[in-house]
Design a protein around this motif. Structure first.
Motif, PDB file in Angstrom:
ATOM      1  N   GLU A 124       0.791  -1.217  -0.039  1.00  0.00           N
ATOM      2  CA  GLU A 124      -0.036  -0.010   0.111  1.00  0.00           C
ATOM      3  C   GLU A 124       0.794   1.203   0.016  1.00  0.00           C
ATOM      4  OE1 GLU A 124      -3.416   0.141  -0.346  1.00  0.00           O
ATOM      5  OE2 GLU A 124      -3.018  -2.054  -0.806  1.00  0.00           O
ATOM      6  N   GLU A 125       2.025   1.276   0.797  1.00  0.00           N
ATOM      7  CA  GLU A 125       3.013   2.456   0.848  1.00  0.00           C
ATOM      8  C   GLU A 125       3.421   2.539  -0.674  1.00  0.00           C
ATOM      9  OE1 GLU A 125       6.761   3.974   3.302  1.00  0.00           O
ATOM     10  OE2 GLU A 125       5.385   2.720   4.253  1.00  0.00           O
ATOM     11  N   LEU A 126       3.763   1.729  -1.218  1.00  0.00           N
ATOM     12  CA  LEU A 126       4.381   1.592  -2.539  1.00  0.00           C
ATOM     13  C   LEU A 126       3.328   2.250  -3.648  1.00  0.00           C
ATOM     14  CD1 LEU A 126       6.634  -1.631  -3.030  1.00  0.00           C
ATOM     15  CD2 LEU A 126       7.447   0.838  -2.723  1.00  0.00           C
ATOM     16  N   LYS A 127       2.227   1.704  -3.514  1.00  0.00           N
ATOM     17  CA  LYS A 127       1.218   2.360  -4.397  1.00  0.00           C
ATOM     18  C   LYS A 127       1.115   3.761  -4.378  1.00  0.00           C
ATOM     19  CE  LYS A 127      -1.664  -1.878  -4.549  1.00  0.00           C
ATOM     20  NZ  LYS A 127      -3.039  -2.559  -4.339  1.00  0.00           N
ATOM     21  N   GLU A 128       1.028   4.151  -2.991  1.00  0.00           N
ATOM     22  CA  GLU A 128       0.818   5.628  -2.846  1.00  0.00           C
ATOM     23  C   GLU A 128       1.969   6.341  -3.121  1.00  0.00           C
ATOM     24  OE1 GLU A 128      -0.489   9.457  -1.549  1.00  0.00           O
ATOM     25  OE2 GLU A 128      -1.572   7.380  -1.661  1.00  0.00           O
ATOM     26  N   ARG A 129       3.205   5.734  -3.062  1.00  0.00           N
ATOM     27  CA  ARG A 129       4.463   6.516  -3.438  1.00  0.00           C
ATOM     28  C   ARG A 129       4.473   6.689  -4.999  1.00  0.00           C
ATOM     29  NH1 ARG A 129      10.479   3.643  -2.935  1.00  0.00           N
ATOM     30  NH2 ARG A 129      10.405   4.510  -0.750  1.00  0.00           N
ATOM     31  N   ASN A 130       4.227   5.597  -5.881  1.00  0.00           N
ATOM     32  CA  ASN A 130       3.968   5.605  -7.169  1.00  0.00           C
ATOM     33  C   ASN A 130       2.920   6.503  -7.778  1.00  0.00           C
ATOM     34  OD1 ASN A 130       6.024   3.718  -7.313  1.00  0.00           O
ATOM     35  ND2 ASN A 130       4.355   1.963  -7.335  1.00  0.00           N
ATOM     36  N   HIS A 131       1.776   6.509  -6.744  1.00  0.00           N
ATOM     37  CA  HIS A 131       0.808   7.519  -7.153  1.00  0.00           C
ATOM     38  C   HIS A 131       1.217   9.059  -7.280  1.00  0.00           C
ATOM     39  CE1 HIS A 131      -3.320   9.278  -7.461  1.00  0.00           C
ATOM     40  NE2 HIS A 131      -3.163   9.935  -6.609  1.00  0.00           N
ATOM     41  N   LEU A 132       2.032   9.319  -6.051  1.00  0.00           N
ATOM     42  CA  LEU A 132       2.650  10.558  -6.261  1.00  0.00           C
ATOM     43  C   LEU A 132       3.631  11.066  -7.354  1.00  0.00           C
ATOM     44  CD1 LEU A 132       3.311  11.024  -2.426  1.00  0.00           C
ATOM     45  CD2 LEU A 132       1.728  12.273  -3.520  1.00  0.00           C
ATOM     46  N   ILE A 133       4.324   9.893  -7.642  1.00  0.00           N
ATOM     47  CA  ILE A 133       5.325  10.201  -8.637  1.00  0.00           C
ATOM     48  C   ILE A 133       4.658  10.214 -10.162  1.00  0.00           C
ATOM     49  CG2 ILE A 133       6.958   8.870 -10.051  1.00  0.00           C
ATOM     50  CD1 ILE A 133       7.932   7.500  -7.551  1.00  0.00           C
ATOM     51  N   ASP A 134       3.573   9.520 -10.292  1.00  0.00           N
ATOM     52  CA  ASP A 134       2.623   9.621 -11.541  1.00  0.00           C
ATOM     53  C   ASP A 134       2.095  11.153 -11.579  1.00  0.00           C
ATOM     54  OD1 ASP A 134       3.197   7.069 -12.290  1.00  0.00           O
ATOM     55  OD2 ASP A 134       1.186   6.382 -11.523  1.00  0.00           O
ATOM     56  N   ASP A 135       1.613  11.492 -10.457  1.00  0.00           N
ATOM     57  CA  ASP A 135       0.794  13.016 -10.429  1.00  0.00           C
ATOM     58  C   ASP A 135       2.008  13.924 -10.844  1.00  0.00           C
ATOM     59  OD1 ASP A 135      -1.515  11.895  -9.727  1.00  0.00           O
ATOM     60  OD2 ASP A 135      -1.175  12.524  -7.803  1.00  0.00           O
ATOM     61  N   SER A 136       3.274  13.751 -10.273  1.00  0.00           N
ATOM     62  CA  SER A 136       4.376  14.695 -10.595  1.00  0.00           C
ATOM     63  C   SER A 136       4.782  14.783 -11.987  1.00  0.00           C
ATOM     64  CB  SER A 136       5.702  14.260  -9.789  1.00  0.00           C
ATOM     65  OG  SER A 136       6.712  15.050 -10.062  1.00  0.00           O
ATOM     66  N   VAL A 137       4.867  13.473 -12.578  1.00  0.00           N
ATOM     67  CA  VAL A 137       5.016  13.247 -14.012  1.00  0.00           C
ATOM     68  C   VAL A 137       3.996  14.013 -15.053  1.00  0.00           C
ATOM     69  CG1 VAL A 137       5.081  11.666 -15.997  1.00  0.00           C
ATOM     70  CG2 VAL A 137       6.294  11.361 -13.643  1.00  0.00           C
ATOM     71  N   VAL A 138       2.678  13.902 -14.554  1.00  0.00           N
ATOM     72  CA  VAL A 138       1.777  14.481 -15.435  1.00  0.00           C
ATOM     73  C   VAL A 138       1.685  15.890 -15.276  1.00  0.00           C
ATOM     74  CG1 VAL A 138      -0.920  14.896 -15.215  1.00  0.00           C
ATOM     75  CG2 VAL A 138      -0.102  12.601 -15.019  1.00  0.00           C
ATOM     76  N   SER A 139       2.113  16.490 -14.152  1.00  0.00           N
ATOM     77  CA  SER A 139       2.256  17.978 -13.792  1.00  0.00           C
ATOM     78  C   SER A 139       3.426  18.558 -14.697  1.00  0.00           C
ATOM     79  CB  SER A 139       2.715  18.276 -12.414  1.00  0.00           C
ATOM     80  OG  SER A 139       1.416  18.092 -11.486  1.00  0.00           O
ATOM     81  N   VAL A 140       4.687  17.938 -14.682  1.00  0.00           N
ATOM     82  CA  VAL A 140       5.648  17.965 -15.517  1.00  0.00           C
ATOM     83  C   VAL A 140       5.061  17.944 -17.155  1.00  0.00           C
ATOM     84  CG1 VAL A 140       8.008  17.536 -16.246  1.00  0.00           C
ATOM     85  CG2 VAL A 140       7.360  17.557 -13.677  1.00  0.00           C
ATOM     86  N   GLU A 141       4.604  17.098 -17.552  1.00  0.00           N
ATOM     87  CA  GLU A 141       4.075  17.239 -18.809  1.00  0.00           C
ATOM     88  C   GLU A 141       3.196  18.270 -19.170  1.00  0.00           C
ATOM     89  OE1 GLU A 141       4.377  15.859 -22.794  1.00  0.00           O
ATOM     90  OE2 GLU A 141       5.429  15.308 -21.079  1.00  0.00           O
TER      91      GLU A 141
END
Length: 262
Positions: A124-141
């Motif tokens: 669950e912690e990894l899922k949350e971490r990956n979710h934050l990373i995905d959000d960051s990538v979307v914001s950069v794009e």
């Protein structure tokens, strides 16, 4: 998508037994790699970036505590989550493991339900971490598409972050704590901090601590291990290593050279 899981234990039966239990319970979820000591584990962490590590606390060559100390030096977004295994039901081992960043501490012989429960929590912690990373990538794009800078201008946040670092460099400081202090998620903070300073968070803190240590070494008094502790290093050995990397000499050599210069 599989999760990379590294299992480090000097007993082959335990390594293979853990792998068998995990693969039966979580079929297809983990890609397991087995190593026999902490040095092999650290080499694998640096090369292949596993997301989870299960390690024994007592191993030849490099033990689990030293392995975690190395892992702590990585950027938070690259640090694997760690489960420590121990045959010692003693508080000092648990305290040291937790201080070094272990998420779970399991006693041998391993109880299946405790192992599976720990893995479920860390998943669950990894899922949350990956979710934050995905959000960051979307914001950069989105920033690229809008013609904006990849790292938006957050000079105010970075200034406050640097002030916080200078106020707390002597403490057990990490990027998660600093990013929280300025209300930014750590993945975005890592990118913004490097764009603002030209250095990674770890590099910046190391240089600051060594700069402050040099000031103390220029004074006549103070033992090396005391100075190391005063500027935020866990132990004198690590302090000596970082000091030599940045200054090309040991703290003692710097002190002697400085005194001769006087």
């Amino acid at each position: 998508m599989t999760t990379k899981l590294l299992i480090a234990d000097d007993e082959k039966n335990i390594r293979m037994g853990l792998q068998a239990m995990i693969e039966r319970e979580f079929s297809g979820l983990y890609e397991c790699v087995l190593v026999k000591d902490g040095r092999e584990a650290w080499q694998h962490v640096k090369q292949f970036w596993p997301e989870l590590v299960i390690t024994d606390i007592r191993m030849p060559v490099m033990d689990g505590i030293m392995l975690m100390q190395h892992i702590r030096e990585l950027e938070p977004g690259r640090r694997p989550l760690v489960i420590i295994l121990s045959g010692y039901d003693e508080f000092q081992y648990a305290r040291e493991a937790i201080r070094c960043g272990a998420r779970e501490y399991l006693l041998k012989p391993i109880v299946r339900e405790e192992l599976f429960g720990a893995l479920a929590v860390l998943n669950e912690e990894l899922k949350e971490r990956n979710h934050l990373i995905d959000d960051s990538v979307v914001s950069v794009e989105k920033g690229r598409l809008a013609g904006a800078s990849v790292i938006p201008d957050r000079n105010g946040s970075m200034t406050r972050a640097i002030q916080y670092i200078h106020a707390h460099y002597s403490e057990d400081l990490n990027m998660a704590v600093v990013s929280n202090s300025v209300s930014l998620n750590y993945t975005y903070f890592s990118q913004a901090f490097k764009a603002y300073t030209g250095l990674s968070f770890v590099q910046y803190v190391k240089r600051l601590r060594i700069a402050e240590a040099k000031k103390l070494l220029e004074c006549q008094g103070g033992k090396i291990y005391e100075i190391a502790a005063n500027v935020g290093f866990d132990n004198a050995k690590h302090f000596n290593k970082v000091f030599r990397e940045l200054e090309g000499m040991t703290p003692q050599q710097f002190r002697v050279q400085n005194q001769k210069g006087n």
